[in-house]
Motif scaffolding. Structure first.
Motif, short mmCIF file in Angstrom:
data_model
loop_
_atom_site.label_atom_id
_atom_site.label_comp_id
_atom_site.label_asym_id
_atom_site.label_seq_id
_atom_site.Cartn_x
_atom_site.Cartn_y
_atom_site.Cartn_z
N SER A 48 0.86 -1.38 0.02
CA SER A 48 -0.13 -0.20 0.01
C SER A 48 0.85 1.18 -0.09
CB SER A 48 -0.93 -0.12 1.22
OG SER A 48 -0.05 -0.28 2.31
N LYS A 49 2.08 1.14 0.61
CA LYS A 49 2.76 2.30 0.58
C LYS A 49 4.37 2.01 1.07
CE LYS A 49 1.58 3.22 5.38
NZ LYS A 49 1.10 4.09 6.49
N ARG A 50 5.14 2.81 0.88
CA ARG A 50 6.58 2.54 0.86
C ARG A 50 7.17 3.33 1.76
NH1 ARG A 50 9.53 -0.50 -2.86
NH2 ARG A 50 8.37 -1.54 -4.56
N ASP A 51 6.57 3.63 2.86
CA ASP A 51 7.22 4.50 3.82
C ASP A 51 8.56 4.25 4.26
OD1 ASP A 51 5.06 6.09 3.44
OD2 ASP A 51 3.96 6.01 5.21
N THR A 52 8.50 2.95 4.76
CA THR A 52 9.80 2.58 5.48
C THR A 52 10.89 2.21 4.27
OG1 THR A 52 8.81 0.23 4.74
CG2 THR A 52 8.59 1.24 7.08
N ASP A 53 10.61 2.54 3.17
CA ASP A 53 12.02 2.44 2.02
C ASP A 53 12.50 3.71 2.30
OD1 ASP A 53 11.50 -0.35 1.46
OD2 ASP A 53 10.75 0.14 -0.50
N THR A 54 13.98 3.78 1.73
CA THR A 54 14.52 4.82 1.52
C THR A 54 13.96 5.54 0.42
OG1 THR A 54 16.16 3.64 0.10
CG2 THR A 54 16.62 4.05 2.63
N PHE A 55 14.29 6.61 0.20
CA PHE A 55 13.79 7.55 -1.00
C PHE A 55 14.45 6.92 -2.09
CE2 PHE A 55 14.69 10.56 -4.38
CZ PHE A 55 13.35 11.00 -4.52
N PHE A 56 15.53 6.58 -2.09
CA PHE A 56 16.26 5.84 -3.23
C PHE A 56 15.71 4.62 -3.81
CE2 PHE A 56 19.68 3.10 -5.12
CZ PHE A 56 19.98 4.18 -6.38
N LYS A 57 15.43 3.85 -2.77
CA LYS A 57 14.93 2.36 -3.07
C LYS A 57 13.35 2.81 -3.59
CE LYS A 57 14.38 -1.98 -2.70
NZ LYS A 57 15.08 -3.27 -2.97
N ARG A 58 12.67 3.78 -2.93
CA ARG A 58 11.33 3.66 -3.57
C ARG A 58 11.51 4.28 -4.77
NH1 ARG A 58 8.71 6.76 1.06
NH2 ARG A 58 9.24 8.90 -0.08
N PHE A 59 12.23 5.48 -5.03
CA PHE A 59 12.28 5.86 -6.39
C PHE A 59 12.73 4.82 -7.56
CE2 PHE A 59 14.69 8.12 -9.70
CZ PHE A 59 13.91 9.00 -10.03
N THR A 60 13.72 4.23 -7.35
CA THR A 60 14.20 3.36 -8.55
C THR A 60 13.16 2.16 -8.27
OG1 THR A 60 15.39 2.28 -6.54
CG2 THR A 60 16.50 3.53 -7.92
N ALA A 61 12.57 1.78 -7.40
CA ALA A 61 11.70 0.63 -7.63
C ALA A 61 10.24 1.09 -8.26
CB ALA A 61 11.25 0.19 -6.04
N GLU A 62 9.87 2.16 -7.89
CA GLU A 62 8.79 2.71 -8.63
C GLU A 62 9.02 2.89 -10.02
OE1 GLU A 62 6.58 5.42 -6.24
OE2 GLU A 62 5.59 3.58 -4.89
N GLY A 63 10.06 3.54 -10.29
CA GLY A 63 10.57 3.96 -11.44
C GLY A 63 10.70 2.53 -12.48
N PHE A 64 10.79 1.55 -11.76
CA PHE A 64 11.31 0.11 -12.36
C PHE A 64 9.70 -0.16 -12.96
CE2 PHE A 64 10.78 -4.48 -11.30
CZ PHE A 64 11.21 -5.12 -12.26
N TYR A 65 8.63 -0.04 -12.29
CA TYR A 65 7.36 -0.49 -12.49
C TYR A 65 6.93 0.18 -13.58
CZ TYR A 65 7.11 -3.47 -8.48
OH TYR A 65 7.51 -4.45 -7.40
N LYS A 66 7.18 1.56 -13.83
CA LYS A 66 6.72 2.34 -14.57
C LYS A 66 7.39 2.18 -15.91
CE LYS A 66 5.07 5.90 -11.53
NZ LYS A 66 5.50 6.82 -10.59
N VAL A 67 8.69 2.01 -16.05
CA VAL A 67 9.35 1.57 -17.25
C VAL A 67 8.94 0.40 -17.69
CG1 VAL A 67 11.88 1.04 -18.24
CG2 VAL A 67 11.40 2.86 -16.68
#
Ligand code: UDP
Ligand code: MG
Length: 318
Positions: free
Chosen positions: A134-153
């Motif tokens: 549901s959310k990624r509050d516990t991930d670091t900004f970097f991990k969140r950014f790369t992971a969500e970017g990954f799904y979008k790409v």
């Protein structure tokens, strides 16, 4: 309620000695809870897959099985083969015993309580239940950014994956048998499972922090994983080369015209026109040809994977 209700929880483990005691404790409690609620059979197990860890992981798994075989079973791989392969090994072993299989990471980032919702959905007739964060509050900004970017790409490249779903999911035995038909070696489960089809749904959960130990997915492995996912499912990169070829070819025609006009106006040095023309033309033709060759290589690649062409859900024939 479906009478076929033996659940196996498959957990790939690579150097997870710090988290195993807690993970096994929580999963054991979850099995007891679900058994008492009558949702799963007494034959249900937690199946740990040791992915060639060099630490104490396997001896710990063996001991868990030794002490409580009614809760824990184990699979030991001959060497480290990576998360996706370890998971597949676990699924293919568990499918011999289970009616439904949940796959989950060892580090307790996946909320164990989401299993309830998955099992309920299975009893309602769903064959694949994706755990979605549901959310990624516990991930670091970097991990969140790369992971969500990954799904979008991935989505942009036309790969059918479930957003914010890692490998936390329930699959019916039938779905896992469908998965077994995909014999490709470059395994990207998140892309393959949606290809299996069947009735599916999602269950949302909050992703926690790693309970202990450190991530086994450093940036290097993450990038390799993403590249694997894209090249295993999409020929769009090849199409991009082809499009670039078309564009350069068209530009070359314009350049050719420009060079010719300049020559006719007499404002060029000798040799410039032919040089200009050939550079652009050859460049464009080369890129175009590469794209065409790539198209065929893409076809060969897809053929060599020998993916099933269909999986039948049901036949009506009296
Ligand atoms: N894992 C594995 N083999 C590997 C790397 C990781 O079986 O070569 C397992 C690991 O033990 C864990 C899961 O894969 O259960 C996910 O790894 P991790 O939690 O380190 O990844 P992250 O959550 O940081 O993406
Ligand atoms: Mg993790």
């Amino acid at each position: 309620m479906n009478p076929n209700n033996t659940l196996y929880i498959v957990v790939p483990c690579y150097k997870e000695q710090e988290v195993l005691p807690e993970t096994s404790k929580r999963l054991r409690a979850k099995l007891i809870e679900l058994r008492e609620a009558g949702k799963i059979s007494d034959k249900s197990r937690v199946m740990f897959v040791n992915d060639g860890s060099s630490d104490n992981t396997w001896p710990m798994i063996a001991e868990l099985h030794e002490k409580e075989p009614e809760f824990f079973s184990g699979v030991n791989l001959s060497r480290n083969r990576g998360h996706q392969n370890a998971l597949l090994a676990g699924l293919m072993t568990a499918v011999n015993y289970a009616d439904m299989i949940v796959s989950m990471d060892a580090d307790l980032q996946d909320d164990v309580n989401a299993v309830d919702g998955m099992v309920d959905a299975y009893h309602e007739g769903f064959e694949v239940v994706y755990g979605v964060r549901s959310k990624r509050d516990t991930d670091t900004f970097f991990k969140r950014f790369t992971a969500e970017g990954f799904y979008k790409v991935m989505k942009a490249l036309g790969v059918d994956i479930v957003f914010n779903h890692a490998d936390y999911r329930l699959m019916s035995r039938r779905a896992v048998e469908g998965l077994a038909e995909f014999s490709e070696v470059n395994l990207f489960l998140r892309g393959i499972v949606p290809q299996i089809g069947y009735k599916w749904t999602t269950v949302t959960y909050e992703r926690a922090e790693r309970f202990a130990g450190e991530s086994k997915y450093p940036l290097k492995k993450m990038l390799a994983f993403a590249a694997d996912g894209i090249t295993s499912f999409s020929v769009k990169p090849i199409r991009l080369v082809f499009s670039a070829g078309v564009i350069v070819f068209l530009v070359s025609l314009v350049m050719l015209l420009y060079a010719l006009i300049s020559k006719l106006m007499g404002s060029t040095t000798a040799g410039w026109t032919s040089l200009m023309g050939s550079i652009w033309l050859i460049g464009g033709i080369q890129l175009l040809s590469l794209g065409i060759v790539g198209e065929y290589i893409g076809k060969i690649y897809n053929e060599t994977k020998r993916r099933p062409r269909f999986i039948i859900e049901r036949v009506l024939n009296k």
